[in-house]
Design a protein around this motif. Sequence first.
Motif, PDB file in Angstrom:
ATOM      1  N   ALA A   1       9.332   5.881  -1.352  1.00  0.00           N
ATOM      2  CA  ALA A   1       9.212   4.714  -2.231  1.00  0.00           C
ATOM      3  C   ALA A   1       8.527   5.084  -3.538  1.00  0.00           C
ATOM      4  CB  ALA A   1       8.444   3.601  -1.522  1.00  0.00           C
ATOM      5  N   GLU A   2       7.401   5.793  -3.445  1.00  0.00           N
ATOM      6  CA  GLU A   2       6.665   6.171  -4.653  1.00  0.00           C
ATOM      7  C   GLU A   2       7.528   7.042  -5.566  1.00  0.00           C
ATOM      8  OE1 GLU A   2       5.459   6.080  -1.684  1.00  0.00           O
ATOM      9  OE2 GLU A   2       3.648   4.852  -1.787  1.00  0.00           O
ATOM     10  N   THR A   3       8.262   7.966  -4.965  1.00  0.00           N
ATOM     11  CA  THR A   3       9.102   8.873  -5.747  1.00  0.00           C
ATOM     12  C   THR A   3      10.192   8.120  -6.485  1.00  0.00           C
ATOM     13  OG1 THR A   3       8.705  10.694  -4.198  1.00  0.00           O
ATOM     14  CG2 THR A   3      10.643  10.865  -5.607  1.00  0.00           C
ATOM     15  N   LEU A   4      10.974   7.347  -5.759  1.00  0.00           N
ATOM     16  CA  LEU A   4      12.121   6.676  -6.363  1.00  0.00           C
ATOM     17  C   LEU A   4      11.700   5.628  -7.391  1.00  0.00           C
ATOM     18  CD1 LEU A   4      14.552   6.286  -3.317  1.00  0.00           C
ATOM     19  CD2 LEU A   4      14.610   7.977  -5.162  1.00  0.00           C
ATOM     20  N   HIS A   5      10.646   4.901  -7.104  1.00  0.00           N
ATOM     21  CA  HIS A   5      10.236   3.863  -8.050  1.00  0.00           C
ATOM     22  C   HIS A   5       9.618   4.451  -9.310  1.00  0.00           C
ATOM     23  CE1 HIS A   5      11.341   0.297  -5.827  1.00  0.00           C
ATOM     24  NE2 HIS A   5      10.821   0.821  -4.727  1.00  0.00           N
ATOM     25  N   ALA A   6       8.867   5.545  -9.188  1.00  0.00           N
ATOM     26  CA  ALA A   6       8.333   6.197 -10.394  1.00  0.00           C
ATOM     27  C   ALA A   6       9.460   6.739 -11.253  1.00  0.00           C
ATOM     28  CB  ALA A   6       7.368   7.311  -9.998  1.00  0.00           C
TER      29      ALA A   6
ATOM     30  N   HIS B   1      -1.033  11.600   1.183  1.00  0.00           N
ATOM     31  CA  HIS B   1       0.291  12.104   1.538  1.00  0.00           C
ATOM     32  C   HIS B   1       1.386  11.192   0.982  1.00  0.00           C
ATOM     33  CE1 HIS B   1       2.226  14.688   4.965  1.00  0.00           C
ATOM     34  NE2 HIS B   1       2.657  14.997   3.751  1.00  0.00           N
ATOM     35  N   GLY B   2       2.251  11.750   0.133  1.00  0.00           N
ATOM     36  CA  GLY B   2       3.380  11.023  -0.408  1.00  0.00           C
ATOM     37  C   GLY B   2       3.095  10.206  -1.649  1.00  0.00           C
ATOM     38  N   ARG B   3       1.849  10.107  -2.050  1.00  0.00           N
ATOM     39  CA  ARG B   3       1.489   9.171  -3.130  1.00  0.00           C
ATOM     40  C   ARG B   3       1.300   9.843  -4.485  1.00  0.00           C
ATOM     41  NH1 ARG B   3       3.408   6.837   0.935  1.00  0.00           N
ATOM     42  NH2 ARG B   3       1.976   5.891   2.428  1.00  0.00           N
ATOM     43  N   ALA B   4       1.681  11.098  -4.609  1.00  0.00           N
ATOM     44  CA  ALA B   4       1.464  11.815  -5.869  1.00  0.00           C
ATOM     45  C   ALA B   4       2.118  11.133  -7.073  1.00  0.00           C
ATOM     46  CB  ALA B   4       1.942  13.258  -5.743  1.00  0.00           C
TER      47      ALA B   4
ATOM     48  N   ILE C   1      20.297  11.045  -5.634  1.00  0.00           N
ATOM     49  CA  ILE C   1      19.891   9.648  -5.843  1.00  0.00           C
ATOM     50  C   ILE C   1      19.167   9.513  -7.180  1.00  0.00           C
ATOM     51  CG2 ILE C   1      18.436   7.784  -4.967  1.00  0.00           C
ATOM     52  CD1 ILE C   1      18.911   8.907  -2.152  1.00  0.00           C
ATOM     53  N   ALA C   2      18.254  10.450  -7.458  1.00  0.00           N
ATOM     54  CA  ALA C   2      17.469  10.401  -8.697  1.00  0.00           C
ATOM     55  C   ALA C   2      18.353  10.465  -9.931  1.00  0.00           C
ATOM     56  CB  ALA C   2      16.457  11.536  -8.717  1.00  0.00           C
ATOM     57  N   ALA C   3      19.444  11.226  -9.852  1.00  0.00           N
ATOM     58  CA  ALA C   3      20.335  11.368 -11.006  1.00  0.00           C
ATOM     59  C   ALA C   3      21.012  10.052 -11.368  1.00  0.00           C
ATOM     60  CB  ALA C   3      21.390  12.431 -10.727  1.00  0.00           C
ATOM     61  N   GLY C   4      21.116   9.146 -10.408  1.00  0.00           N
ATOM     62  CA  GLY C   4      21.754   7.870 -10.667  1.00  0.00           C
ATOM     63  C   GLY C   4      20.807   6.791 -11.151  1.00  0.00           C
ATOM     64  N   LEU C   5      19.524   7.097 -11.270  1.00  0.00           N
ATOM     65  CA  LEU C   5      18.547   6.110 -11.707  1.00  0.00           C
ATOM     66  C   LEU C   5      18.459   6.068 -13.225  1.00  0.00           C
ATOM     67  CD1 LEU C   5      15.710   6.909  -9.142  1.00  0.00           C
ATOM     68  CD2 LEU C   5      17.488   5.158  -8.972  1.00  0.00           C
TER      69      LEU C   5
ATOM     70  N   GLY D   1       6.366  18.807  -1.499  1.00  0.00           N
ATOM     71  CA  GLY D   1       7.355  19.310  -0.560  1.00  0.00           C
ATOM     72  C   GLY D   1       8.306  18.206  -0.140  1.00  0.00           C
ATOM     73  N   ASP D   2       9.333  18.578   0.651  1.00  0.00           N
ATOM     74  CA  ASP D   2      10.372  17.615   0.993  1.00  0.00           C
ATOM     75  C   ASP D   2       9.903  16.564   1.986  1.00  0.00           C
ATOM     76  OD1 ASP D   2      11.694  19.113   3.750  1.00  0.00           O
ATOM     77  OD2 ASP D   2      10.689  20.380   2.292  1.00  0.00           O
ATOM     78  N   GLY D   3       9.082  16.932   2.950  1.00  0.00           N
ATOM     79  CA  GLY D   3       8.560  15.932   3.874  1.00  0.00           C
ATOM     80  C   GLY D   3       7.700  14.917   3.152  1.00  0.00           C
ATOM     81  N   ASP D   4       6.879  15.394   2.236  1.00  0.00           N
ATOM     82  CA  ASP D   4       6.000  14.534   1.461  1.00  0.00           C
ATOM     83  C   ASP D   4       6.799  13.641   0.515  1.00  0.00           C
ATOM     84  OD1 ASP D   4       3.037  14.205   0.191  1.00  0.00           O
ATOM     85  OD2 ASP D   4       4.516  14.363  -1.417  1.00  0.00           O
ATOM     86  N   LEU D   5       7.711  14.243  -0.250  1.00  0.00           N
ATOM     87  CA  LEU D   5       8.418  13.519  -1.308  1.00  0.00           C
ATOM     88  C   LEU D   5       9.550  12.656  -0.766  1.00  0.00           C
ATOM     89  CD1 LEU D   5       9.502  14.875  -4.751  1.00  0.00           C
ATOM     90  CD2 LEU D   5      11.224  13.921  -3.245  1.00  0.00           C
ATOM     91  N   ALA D   6      10.352  13.194   0.141  1.00  0.00           N
ATOM     92  CA  ALA D   6      11.583  12.523   0.564  1.00  0.00           C
ATOM     93  C   ALA D   6      11.427  11.687   1.819  1.00  0.00           C
ATOM     94  CB  ALA D   6      12.688  13.563   0.788  1.00  0.00           C
ATOM     95  N   CYS D   7      10.229  11.706   2.425  1.00  0.00           N
ATOM     96  CA  CYS D   7      10.022  10.912   3.636  1.00  0.00           C
ATOM     97  C   CYS D   7       8.804  10.007   3.460  1.00  0.00           C
ATOM     98  CB  CYS D   7       9.839  11.821   4.845  1.00  0.00           C
ATOM     99  SG  CYS D   7       9.622  10.913   6.397  1.00  0.00           S
ATOM    100  N   ILE D   8       7.623  10.600   3.482  1.00  0.00           N
ATOM    101  CA  ILE D   8       6.399   9.800   3.419  1.00  0.00           C
ATOM    102  C   ILE D   8       6.255   9.124   2.059  1.00  0.00           C
ATOM    103  CG2 ILE D   8       3.882   9.946   3.572  1.00  0.00           C
ATOM    104  CD1 ILE D   8       4.384  12.370   5.479  1.00  0.00           C
TER     105      ILE D   8
END
Length: 256
Positions: free
Chosen positions: A111-116, A77-80, A171-175, A101-108
Amino acid sequence: MNKDILSPENIVYQKPSLMNEVPMHYCPGCSHGVVHKLVAEVIEEMNIEEKAIGVCPVGCAVFAYRYLDIDWQEAPHGRAPALATGIKRLWTERLVFTYQGDGDLACIGTAETLHALNRGEHITIIFINNAIYGMTGGQMAPTTLLGQKTATCPEGRVAELHGYPLNITDIAAGLQGTCYVTRQSVDTVAAIRKAKSAIRKAFEASMNGWGASLVEIVSTCNSGWKMTPAEANEWMRENMLPQYPKGDLKDTTGNP
C-alpha cells in the motif's frame, strides 16, 4: 611486485569515497553490495553527498546506513515510502530515496509503495527483487516464481494455492504519478553500467521534481536459493528474467 602496477592510473577499481571500511554483513555473491556501490558512485558524481537521505526498512538491507556515509532514516517494515514522503515534503531540495527488498516492498509495504508512486512523490524507490524473503529464512515472497521452492512452499509455488508472482514494477508503470520506472540487473559488467545509469536518471528526476521513480534490480539470493553465486546468476538469467524482463517500462523524465 613492480610498484608501478599499483599506481593510481593502473587501478581498475576505485571504491567510492562514500563507502566506508565497515565489513558488510551480506552473504558472498549477494547483489546488495554491488547496488550499494552504484548508489554511492551516483551520489558522489552528482555532488549531492550533503543532500542525500536514504530510508531503509527491515530486511537484508536494514544495515545499509553502516556502509554509506550519508544521512539515513530507519523505517518500520514496509513503511519506507511513507517516511520518505514526509522527509521529501519537508526538505524539498534533498535527494530522498528508499532501498527495499521484495518482501518488504511488494508484500508488507504494498500500500505504501503504490500510493507514494501514484501520488507522484518526488522520491526514488530502489527495489531489490530476489524472489524470496532472504533475511528471515527463505520464505515465499510475492515475487517468488511459479514452481520455485522456498521454506514455506517446499514443493514449489502453485498458482491455485499461492497466487501468481506479483509484478509490482509493471503496475508502477501504469500509475500517473510515476515519471521513470525501470528494471535492471547487476549480474554482468554491462548490466551494472546500465543499472548505474538508471539510478542516476531516477535521482535526477527526483531532484528536478518530475514525479516518482522506481528502479527494480532483479537480483540473486544464493544463500536462500541454496546455490553458489555463479549458479544463482545463471538461474536468475534463465528463470527470473523471463518473468521480470529488463528495460525501461516508463520514461517521461524532462516532460512531467
